[in-house]
Design a protein around this motif. Sequence first.
Motif, PDB file in Angstrom:
ATOM      1  N   SER A 128      43.615 -15.860 -19.246  1.00  0.00           N
ATOM      2  CA  SER A 128      43.634 -14.741 -20.198  1.00  0.00           C
ATOM      3  C   SER A 128      43.045 -15.122 -21.551  1.00  0.00           C
ATOM      4  N   ARG A 129      42.915 -16.419 -21.823  1.00  0.00           N
ATOM      5  CA  ARG A 129      42.300 -16.857 -23.085  1.00  0.00           C
ATOM      6  C   ARG A 129      40.768 -16.883 -22.992  1.00  0.00           C
ATOM      7  N   LEU A 194      44.171 -13.990 -28.592  1.00  0.00           N
ATOM      8  CA  LEU A 194      44.199 -13.772 -27.141  1.00  0.00           C
ATOM      9  C   LEU A 194      45.526 -14.245 -26.563  1.00  0.00           C
ATOM     10  N   PRO A 195      46.073 -13.505 -25.602  1.00  0.00           N
ATOM     11  CA  PRO A 195      47.379 -13.892 -25.037  1.00  0.00           C
ATOM     12  C   PRO A 195      47.234 -15.039 -24.043  1.00  0.00           C
ATOM     13  N   TYR A 545      46.177  -8.146 -18.080  1.00  0.00           N
ATOM     14  CA  TYR A 545      46.168  -7.756 -19.488  1.00  0.00           C
ATOM     15  C   TYR A 545      46.868  -6.408 -19.679  1.00  0.00           C
ATOM     16  N   LYS A 546      47.213  -6.130 -20.933  1.00  0.00           N
ATOM     17  CA  LYS A 546      47.669  -4.804 -21.345  1.00  0.00           C
ATOM     18  C   LYS A 546      46.611  -4.184 -22.255  1.00  0.00           C
ATOM     19  N   SER A 548      46.962  -3.176 -25.191  1.00  0.00           N
ATOM     20  CA  SER A 548      47.092  -3.699 -26.551  1.00  0.00           C
ATOM     21  C   SER A 548      46.307  -4.999 -26.744  1.00  0.00           C
ATOM     22  N   HIS A 549      46.143  -5.784 -25.671  1.00  0.00           N
ATOM     23  CA  HIS A 549      45.378  -7.027 -25.785  1.00  0.00           C
ATOM     24  C   HIS A 549      43.916  -6.734 -26.114  1.00  0.00           C
ATOM     25  N   LYS A 552      43.769  -5.106 -29.867  1.00  0.00           N
ATOM     26  CA  LYS A 552      43.980  -6.051 -30.967  1.00  0.00           C
ATOM     27  C   LYS A 552      42.798  -6.999 -31.128  1.00  0.00           C
TER      28      LYS A 552
END
Length: 575
Positions: A128-129, A194-195, A545-546, A548-549, A552
């Motif tokens: 995810s990064r 990033l989450p 992911y969502k 919001s990711h 943002k």
Amino acid sequence: MDINQLLVGGTFFATIAALALTDKRPSAIFAMAVLVLLATGQLSLAQVSHGLTNQGLLTLVLLLLVSNAIDKTSLIKRLGRKLVTSRYAQSYWRLFGVTFASSALLNNTAIVASLIGPVKQNQFHPPSRLLIPLSYAAILGGTVTLIGTSTNLIVDSFLIEQGHSGFAFLDFTLYGLTAGLACGLLMFFISPLLPAIAVTEADYKQYFIEAKVDASSSLVGKTVEENHLRNLPELFLVEIVRSGHLISPVTPEMLIEANDKLIFSGNVKRVDSLSHIDGLNLFAESNGLLRENLTEVVISNRAQLIDKTLKQIGFRAMFDAAVVAIRRDGENLSGKLGEIKLQAGDNLLLATGPDFASRNNLSKNFFILTEHTLARKLTPLQEKLTLGGFLLTVLLSATSVLPLAVGLVFFLALLVFSGISSGNEIKRNIPLNLMMVIVGSLAMATALQQSGVIDSLNQWLLPYLQGSSPFVALVVIYLLTLLLTELVTNNAAAALMFPFAWGLVQLLDAPVLPFALAVAFAASASFISPWGYQTNLLVFSAANYKFSHFAKFGLPISILYSSIVLIMLKFSFGL
């Protein structure tokens, strides 16, 4: 507004609403809109079919057809295994550089699809990064040339429809390169936003796959990590069989030796990534039967194969087929593929010969399930012809020696003549859905113009625009397209907004090129929502992911990208 304008305007806004609020395919929505316009007499069949001869549409179709051949080459697959390292900064810039550069010339959706696997399977960083930057790098790279994204070619098709000569190959380059590199730098600096999402187990069927290392392979003498065998898309190296001995688990530091049997587990649809590794041959390849189409079967409970190995029964001679992979539910298989004792209920993936279907012992031993299609491995000469021919076609177009569409026709003929592509393959890959979107949007544009909807809207806007710079109108068109691309899709946003941009150009007597570029760049600028661009959708599901990711991380990217493009358009064209 008269009844015709109300009908066309209502159809236009209903199309936008359907694209934004339903899960129907854009092709189906545009097809329905065209049917409504035909039924109400707003369009003739000749006007609708005229869109099929649009040069921009033909160029896009040809480009997508040849891109399927380019996808067969090993270039992106080999690079993908080497991109991610233990250092995040190095991994980011490698991934961004390869994706950005290749997306300028190749289908960016296909590139992201090829690289998702290695990124997800890397041992060093949460996927995810890296996956959102991967998608954004592909979007940014696609804006650098005319052929980088279908959005550019759709706008080009509208220009040609209006009697304009269309874009030159490098009309996008200065703006796309500047905005892309600046956004790449910004993405790196804000990457802490990033989450770090934990990786979940994939739900694909786990097959047991064997591959042998040739003595001449470049893998020999290097460790598992140095060979990037832990970064294969959805395939896991679980065992090594060496001189009859089983080595498990396989550590990153283990050296690969000649004649090693590498045992992988994973998604069988990704098995073609193994065939692109130098000197690594699948079990079925050694039998000379690995082809594009594979057949999946289940061993019957009355089969004579039960409790016997592939070697014992002479599988190839008995069925004119070779086993590519084996899957057994509820049990982890181990050892060499040819020495596993078969059981009722085992799933086998078979590479079949020409006599397989005529064998009379099939029904006694198997239940035939489905066929899988794999990308056929090209010979070294075919790889050179594919990549060299494509680059030559692009070069001739960029230097105005040969129109892009003409060059692609000759290149496609070369692909067929050399056996890289086939007639059936070309028929299968014709992008009918995208063609329907473009033909439908061209028809919609015709209806908006001839009904007077665009003229009425422009007359309403005229008091607000009089006395102001054309740049104000350019910003309005850009922002409306940007909003629409986040709500629907990039191609639909470009198709729906261009007619209004063209109307404003006529009203203000402004140059058309900056407005066309603004529509193209804005339609590709889907950085806030995961639904506006195909590559965003691919990584959205790949890393859980969502929304919001994306919002943002993407908002500052969208602001910087838009600011650079608009400012450069203003000063380049003196608006």
